[in-house]
Design a protein around this motif. Sequence first.
Motif, PDB file in Angstrom:
ATOM      1  N   ALA A   1       0.844  -1.194   0.000  1.00 19.79           N
ATOM      2  CA  ALA A   1       0.000   0.000   0.000  1.00 19.79           C
ATOM      3  C   ALA A   1       0.875   1.238   0.000  1.00 19.79           C
ATOM      4  O   ALA A   1       2.077   1.179   0.286  1.00 19.79           O
ATOM      5  CB  ALA A   1      -0.914  -0.001   1.217  1.00 19.79           C
TER       6      ALA A   1
ATOM      7  N   ALA B   1      -6.406   1.734   2.623  1.00 21.01           N
ATOM      8  CA  ALA B   1      -6.472   0.725   1.563  1.00 21.01           C
ATOM      9  C   ALA B   1      -6.832  -0.624   2.171  1.00 21.01           C
ATOM     10  O   ALA B   1      -6.552  -0.886   3.344  1.00 21.01           O
ATOM     11  CB  ALA B   1      -5.134   0.623   0.835  1.00 21.01           C
TER      12      ALA B   1
ATOM     13  N   LEU C   1      -5.819  -4.334   1.020  1.00 21.26           N
ATOM     14  CA  LEU C   1      -5.023  -5.140   0.100  1.00 21.26           C
ATOM     15  C   LEU C   1      -5.352  -6.613   0.297  1.00 21.26           C
ATOM     16  O   LEU C   1      -5.611  -7.051   1.421  1.00 21.26           O
ATOM     17  CB  LEU C   1      -3.523  -4.956   0.389  1.00 21.26           C
ATOM     18  CG  LEU C   1      -2.950  -3.546   0.388  1.00 21.26           C
ATOM     19  CD1 LEU C   1      -1.473  -3.608   0.762  1.00 21.26           C
ATOM     20  CD2 LEU C   1      -3.139  -2.886  -0.960  1.00 21.26           C
TER      21      LEU C   1
END
Length: 266
Positions: free
Chosen positions: A225, A230, A232
């Motif tokens: 990231a 985020a 992931l």
Amino acid sequence: MKVAAGQFAVRREWQENADICIGLMHDAVGEGASLLVLPEAVLARDNDNPDWGVRSAQPLDGPFVNQLLSASQQNTLTTILTLHVPDGDGRVFNTLIAIRCGEIIARYNKLHLYDAFAMQESRNVNAGDELPPLIDVEGIKVGLMTCYDLRFPEMARRLVLDGASLLVLPAAWVRGPHKEMHWEVLVTARALENTCYVLAVGECGPRNIGNSLLVDPLGIATVRAAEVPALLTAEVDPQRIVAVRQALPVLANRRFSPPELAVKNR
């Protein structure tokens, strides 16, 4: 096995952070992940008041954890995070918990407190005195670490010798000169020297670097990231571990005994 890293900036109010964690849990399940790792100290943060997180501490049977446990009853996702838990006299533990199916399946009080780079975590936090347990996620043994633990290779080596194929590390890695380089070098080193996967998940925001990543047993970052929130996802492949350990048998070739935890009085 699919794993997920939920990177976000921790807010001041615990309810907002609970809502974010539950949302990331829901999204990780939607992505087909079996394991979700969240950052360190996700209960509360005020970047203008460094003691706010400690003052906001809740017990493991408090409303923050109970909301996450209730959400986890809906699926078999394993979620790992840390929060501050009261330990009496205004002090706390930095406690990692693993939750699954509405229960806390493992807990670990951070061993190595961040008394470095002009910061002193031990001012308000008590250190743990036990090695973290291993947990099983879909047949893969997972070793548990927290943030500053990353700088102590003995801990990672002990967890791997105990059977871990994947090390997970919730973190709040503070910004500073060369600190992003330290983070990437250390995460990569712990994976490569132990021929295991390392999933390191950092808080982002104005104080901490984010930069969550999964590194494979040959030191290759398979996903990472940036500095913003985020989610992931990536695969952890047991056959990759087997193949790397056949080609690079450092664990079999080592000449040292397994590291032992030193006894330390509070």
